[in-house]
Design a protein around this motif. Structure first.
Motif, mmCIF file in Angstrom:
data_model
loop_
_atom_site.group_PDB
_atom_site.id
_atom_site.type_symbol
_atom_site.label_atom_id
_atom_site.label_comp_id
_atom_site.label_asym_id
_atom_site.label_seq_id
_atom_site.Cartn_x
_atom_site.Cartn_y
_atom_site.Cartn_z
ATOM 1 N N THR A 50 12.502 -40.767 -46.634
ATOM 2 C CA THR A 50 12.337 -41.775 -47.402
ATOM 3 C C THR A 50 13.629 -42.199 -48.330
ATOM 4 O O THR A 50 13.349 -43.449 -48.600
ATOM 5 C CB THR A 50 11.157 -41.315 -48.662
ATOM 6 O OG1 THR A 50 11.692 -40.482 -49.429
ATOM 7 C CG2 THR A 50 10.049 -40.901 -47.913
ATOM 8 N N HIS A 52 14.406 -41.315 -50.949
ATOM 9 C CA HIS A 52 14.313 -41.210 -52.471
ATOM 10 C C HIS A 52 15.062 -39.800 -52.849
ATOM 11 O O HIS A 52 15.277 -39.070 -52.069
ATOM 12 C CB HIS A 52 12.903 -41.079 -52.665
ATOM 13 C CG HIS A 52 12.115 -42.309 -52.432
ATOM 14 N ND1 HIS A 52 10.753 -42.167 -52.125
ATOM 15 C CD2 HIS A 52 12.566 -43.645 -52.086
ATOM 16 C CE1 HIS A 52 10.175 -43.234 -51.941
ATOM 17 N NE2 HIS A 52 11.051 -44.172 -51.772
ATOM 18 N N GLN A 79 13.397 -46.671 -53.752
ATOM 19 C CA GLN A 79 13.271 -48.035 -53.335
ATOM 20 C C GLN A 79 13.752 -48.976 -54.399
ATOM 21 O O GLN A 79 13.019 -50.062 -54.942
ATOM 22 C CB GLN A 79 11.650 -48.271 -53.427
ATOM 23 C CG GLN A 79 11.053 -47.737 -52.267
ATOM 24 C CD GLN A 79 9.534 -47.912 -52.042
ATOM 25 O OE1 GLN A 79 8.954 -48.770 -52.365
ATOM 26 N NE2 GLN A 79 8.796 -46.832 -51.622
#
Length: 107
Positions: A50, A52, A79
């Motif tokens: 991801t 993240h 994000q």
């Protein structure tokens, strides 16, 4: 249990975008910081899938009402969102619990 106790911390920030793996990695890193890291140490995490991630830094250790406590700085990103929080955790009856500034002031 960890994810539950962190839910309020990550609300309205990048943590809302975390998937289950992000939450697991964040929780494991936070747990390791609270249980093993000395003052001043920063532990980082990142989910390569991801992208993240974040870090947890133990700012200081202290005692409150006879309990061992740590002040930690948490940085998370996901994000394009980023958030930083300084939180106080105390080990009460064998479990780390979030303690507010107001509670700490009531020694």
């Amino acid at each position: 249990l960890w994810a539950q106790s962190w839910r309020g911390v990550i609300k309205n920030g990048p943590g809302e975008l975390f998937d289950a793996e992000d939450t697991r990695l964040f929780s494991e890193t936070s747990d390791k910081a609270l249980n093993e890291a000395p003052d001043g140490q920063t532990l980082t995490w990142e989910n390569p899938r991801t992208r993240h991630g974040g870090d947890v830094t133990v700012l200081r250790s202290f005692e409150w009402k006879g309990y061992g406590c740590k002040e930690v700085r948490i940085n998370n990103r996901a994000q394009g969102r980023q958030a930083e929080n300084n939180l106080n955790w105390c080990k009460v009856e064998g479990k780390w619990r979030l303690v507010s500034e107001a509670q700490l002031g009531k020694n």
